[in-house]
Design a protein around this motif. Sequence first.
Motif, PDB file in Angstrom:
ATOM      1  N   SER A  74       0.832  -1.196   0.000  1.00 19.07           N
ATOM      2  CA  SER A  74       0.000   0.000   0.000  1.00 19.07           C
ATOM      3  C   SER A  74       0.872   1.253   0.000  1.00 19.07           C
ATOM      4  O   SER A  74       2.016   1.238   0.419  1.00 19.07           O
ATOM      5  CB  SER A  74      -0.888  -0.004   1.247  1.00 19.07           C
ATOM      6  OG  SER A  74      -1.555   1.223   1.371  1.00 19.07           O
ATOM      7  N   ARG A  75       0.291   2.358  -0.449  1.00 24.60           N
ATOM      8  CA  ARG A  75       0.989   3.648  -0.404  1.00 24.60           C
ATOM      9  C   ARG A  75       0.442   4.535   0.709  1.00 24.60           C
ATOM     10  O   ARG A  75       0.855   5.668   0.853  1.00 24.60           O
ATOM     11  CB  ARG A  75       0.872   4.342  -1.751  1.00 24.60           C
ATOM     12  CG  ARG A  75       1.594   3.580  -2.842  1.00 24.60           C
ATOM     13  CD  ARG A  75       1.566   4.348  -4.150  1.00 24.60           C
ATOM     14  NE  ARG A  75       2.162   3.572  -5.206  1.00 24.60           N
ATOM     15  CZ  ARG A  75       3.441   3.639  -5.538  1.00 24.60           C
ATOM     16  NH1 ARG A  75       4.243   4.428  -4.898  1.00 24.60           N
ATOM     17  NH2 ARG A  75       3.902   2.912  -6.527  1.00 24.60           N
ATOM     18  N   ASP A  76      -0.471   4.010   1.526  1.00 23.28           N
ATOM     19  CA  ASP A  76      -1.034   4.733   2.652  1.00 23.28           C
ATOM     20  C   ASP A  76      -0.084   4.606   3.853  1.00 23.28           C
ATOM     21  O   ASP A  76       0.330   3.498   4.207  1.00 23.28           O
ATOM     22  CB  ASP A  76      -2.408   4.167   2.998  1.00 23.28           C
ATOM     23  CG  ASP A  76      -3.045   4.880   4.159  1.00 23.28           C
ATOM     24  OD1 ASP A  76      -3.282   6.102   4.041  1.00 23.28           O
ATOM     25  OD2 ASP A  76      -3.290   4.222   5.195  1.00 23.28           O
ATOM     26  N   ALA A  77       0.266   5.738   4.482  1.00 22.32           N
ATOM     27  CA  ALA A  77       1.248   5.734   5.568  1.00 22.32           C
ATOM     28  C   ALA A  77       0.806   4.871   6.747  1.00 22.32           C
ATOM     29  O   ALA A  77       1.622   4.151   7.334  1.00 22.32           O
ATOM     30  CB  ALA A  77       1.528   7.162   6.036  1.00 22.32           C
ATOM     31  N   THR A  78      -0.467   4.896   7.096  1.00 21.95           N
ATOM     32  CA  THR A  78      -0.945   4.104   8.232  1.00 21.95           C
ATOM     33  C   THR A  78      -0.827   2.610   7.941  1.00 21.95           C
ATOM     34  O   THR A  78      -0.367   1.840   8.791  1.00 21.95           O
ATOM     35  CB  THR A  78      -2.420   4.447   8.545  1.00 21.95           C
ATOM     36  OG1 THR A  78      -2.523   5.855   8.734  1.00 21.95           O
ATOM     37  CG2 THR A  78      -2.900   3.728   9.772  1.00 21.95           C
ATOM     38  N   VAL A  79      -1.206   2.199   6.746  1.00 24.39           N
ATOM     39  CA  VAL A  79      -1.095   0.785   6.367  1.00 24.39           C
ATOM     40  C   VAL A  79       0.372   0.386   6.312  1.00 24.39           C
ATOM     41  O   VAL A  79       0.748  -0.701   6.762  1.00 24.39           O
ATOM     42  CB  VAL A  79      -1.799   0.520   5.017  1.00 24.39           C
ATOM     43  CG1 VAL A  79      -1.583  -0.909   4.556  1.00 24.39           C
ATOM     44  CG2 VAL A  79      -3.281   0.819   5.125  1.00 24.39           C
ATOM     45  N   VAL A 119       8.148   5.141   6.161  1.00 23.79           N
ATOM     46  CA  VAL A 119       7.461   6.160   6.941  1.00 23.79           C
ATOM     47  C   VAL A 119       8.335   6.443   8.160  1.00 23.79           C
ATOM     48  O   VAL A 119       8.774   5.518   8.843  1.00 23.79           O
ATOM     49  CB  VAL A 119       6.066   5.684   7.399  1.00 23.79           C
ATOM     50  CG1 VAL A 119       5.394   6.736   8.257  1.00 23.79           C
ATOM     51  CG2 VAL A 119       5.203   5.345   6.208  1.00 23.79           C
ATOM     52  N   LEU A 129       6.680  10.512   4.659  1.00 19.95           N
ATOM     53  CA  LEU A 129       6.551   9.350   3.797  1.00 19.95           C
ATOM     54  C   LEU A 129       7.600   9.476   2.701  1.00 19.95           C
ATOM     55  O   LEU A 129       7.557  10.408   1.901  1.00 19.95           O
ATOM     56  CB  LEU A 129       5.144   9.278   3.199  1.00 19.95           C
ATOM     57  CG  LEU A 129       4.849   8.138   2.235  1.00 19.95           C
ATOM     58  CD1 LEU A 129       5.080   6.791   2.901  1.00 19.95           C
ATOM     59  CD2 LEU A 129       3.432   8.244   1.725  1.00 19.95           C
ATOM     60  N   ARG A 131       9.391   7.730  -0.539  1.00 19.72           N
ATOM     61  CA  ARG A 131       9.239   6.690  -1.554  1.00 19.72           C
ATOM     62  C   ARG A 131      10.452   6.703  -2.452  1.00 19.72           C
ATOM     63  O   ARG A 131      10.980   7.762  -2.769  1.00 19.72           O
ATOM     64  CB  ARG A 131       7.984   6.941  -2.389  1.00 19.72           C
ATOM     65  CG  ARG A 131       6.719   6.782  -1.593  1.00 19.72           C
ATOM     66  CD  ARG A 131       5.525   6.716  -2.526  1.00 19.72           C
ATOM     67  NE  ARG A 131       4.320   6.687  -1.741  1.00 19.72           N
ATOM     68  CZ  ARG A 131       3.350   7.587  -1.834  1.00 19.72           C
ATOM     69  NH1 ARG A 131       3.446   8.566  -2.694  1.00 19.72           N
ATOM     70  NH2 ARG A 131       2.296   7.490  -1.090  1.00 19.72           N
TER      71      ARG A 131
END
Length: 139
Positions: A74-79, A119, A129, A131
Amino acid sequence: MGVCDEGILSPLPPCFSFGCFVSVAEDQPCCRTIGQCGPKAFEGQPTRARIMLVAAFISFIGVIFQMVPLFSLSRDATVMKNTAWTVWKGTQSVYNATTGELIEDDVVIKGYVTPLGMVIDSPNGTSWLLRPPACAHQH
């Protein structure tokens, strides 16, 4: 004729509808030799069925465990933080960007690394974040 037609607990596989299957597959010397491997206690059809059910259950558990690495893409910080492959802690000195003056020393930061990036969390709740840059051949 073979192990597939005595005491079978489910319908015959579709390949048995072809007349040549038994002579090509089950009656071959290689199949018979490999089929004799293993303890004699596992030869009976009920035992074989239990072994296959356990193998299917273990495979199902394996599929579930494979979902965690899938979600880490995933690209979501929480995930990314919840499914990190590696977690690290470090210290950082914080400087004023304009004056270069030391604001705070030895600030503890925590990093979460996944295949798609990293992260970084600071104690004041700020997250970054990071990448990796896209490959040169991708447009």
